[in-house]
Design a protein around this motif. Sequence first.
Motif, short mmCIF file in Angstrom:
data_model
loop_
_atom_site.label_atom_id
_atom_site.label_comp_id
_atom_site.label_asym_id
_atom_site.label_seq_id
_atom_site.Cartn_x
_atom_site.Cartn_y
_atom_site.Cartn_z
N GLU A 134 0.87 -1.25 -0.01
CA GLU A 134 0.00 0.10 0.05
C GLU A 134 0.84 1.29 0.16
O GLU A 134 2.03 1.11 0.71
CB GLU A 134 -0.76 0.09 1.33
CG GLU A 134 -1.98 -1.34 1.14
CD GLU A 134 -2.83 -1.18 2.55
OE1 GLU A 134 -4.16 -1.13 2.47
OE2 GLU A 134 -2.13 -1.13 3.65
N ASN A 185 1.18 5.38 0.92
CA ASN A 185 0.47 6.46 1.78
C ASN A 185 0.75 7.78 1.46
O ASN A 185 2.11 7.98 1.28
CB ASN A 185 1.06 6.13 3.19
CG ASN A 185 0.32 7.07 4.45
OD1 ASN A 185 0.36 8.38 4.22
ND2 ASN A 185 -0.34 6.63 5.27
N TRP A 236 -3.82 5.72 3.22
CA TRP A 236 -3.39 4.19 2.46
C TRP A 236 -4.18 3.96 1.26
O TRP A 236 -5.45 4.03 1.06
CB TRP A 236 -3.47 3.24 3.38
CG TRP A 236 -2.35 3.35 4.56
CD1 TRP A 236 -2.72 3.64 5.78
CD2 TRP A 236 -0.82 3.08 4.17
NE1 TRP A 236 -1.61 3.62 6.29
CE2 TRP A 236 -0.49 3.44 5.48
CE3 TRP A 236 0.04 2.83 3.35
CZ2 TRP A 236 0.90 3.53 5.98
CZ3 TRP A 236 1.39 2.92 3.56
CH2 TRP A 236 1.63 3.23 4.93
N ARG A 255 3.74 0.64 2.56
CA ARG A 255 3.71 -0.75 3.57
C ARG A 255 3.31 -1.95 2.73
O ARG A 255 2.42 -2.12 2.09
CB ARG A 255 2.57 -0.25 4.38
CG ARG A 255 2.20 -1.18 5.36
CD ARG A 255 1.18 -0.70 6.49
NE ARG A 255 -0.02 -0.67 5.97
CZ ARG A 255 -1.14 -0.07 6.28
NH1 ARG A 255 -1.15 0.39 7.61
NH2 ARG A 255 -2.05 -0.03 5.54
#
Length: 126
Positions: free
Chosen positions: A42, A44, A49, A96
């Motif tokens: 993901e 951000n 997100w 992430r």
Amino acid sequence: MRALLTLLLFPLASLAAATPLPPAARSEVDALLGRLQASGCEFNRNGSWYAGAEAKAHLLKKLEYLEGKDLVKTTEQFIERGASASSMSGKAYLVRCPGKAPVDSATWLTAELQQLRAARPASGPR
């Protein structure tokens, strides 16, 4: 009349000065964004997100903006100037991946770029 003509032609002049990323760098950027999209990670930006596909779409818009301003000539410049932080808030972008702590997008993209280049045949463009 002259002022009106100037107002109409000025935006066209700035478009004429726009220079796209050189083909080798564009290929690397496309590969990086493809990796981000397919990674399951993901992205951000500004506290929210997003899935890889949304991140890719956003970063392509930023690339287009940078090209329009003639501010990017290399993949590294794209990472530094367009894919590292929000131009609105100045906050760093994060990536992430499943089971891992978030990292700065510049760190993630640079590592992916190094892998891309290491996997490239020796005869390929650098």
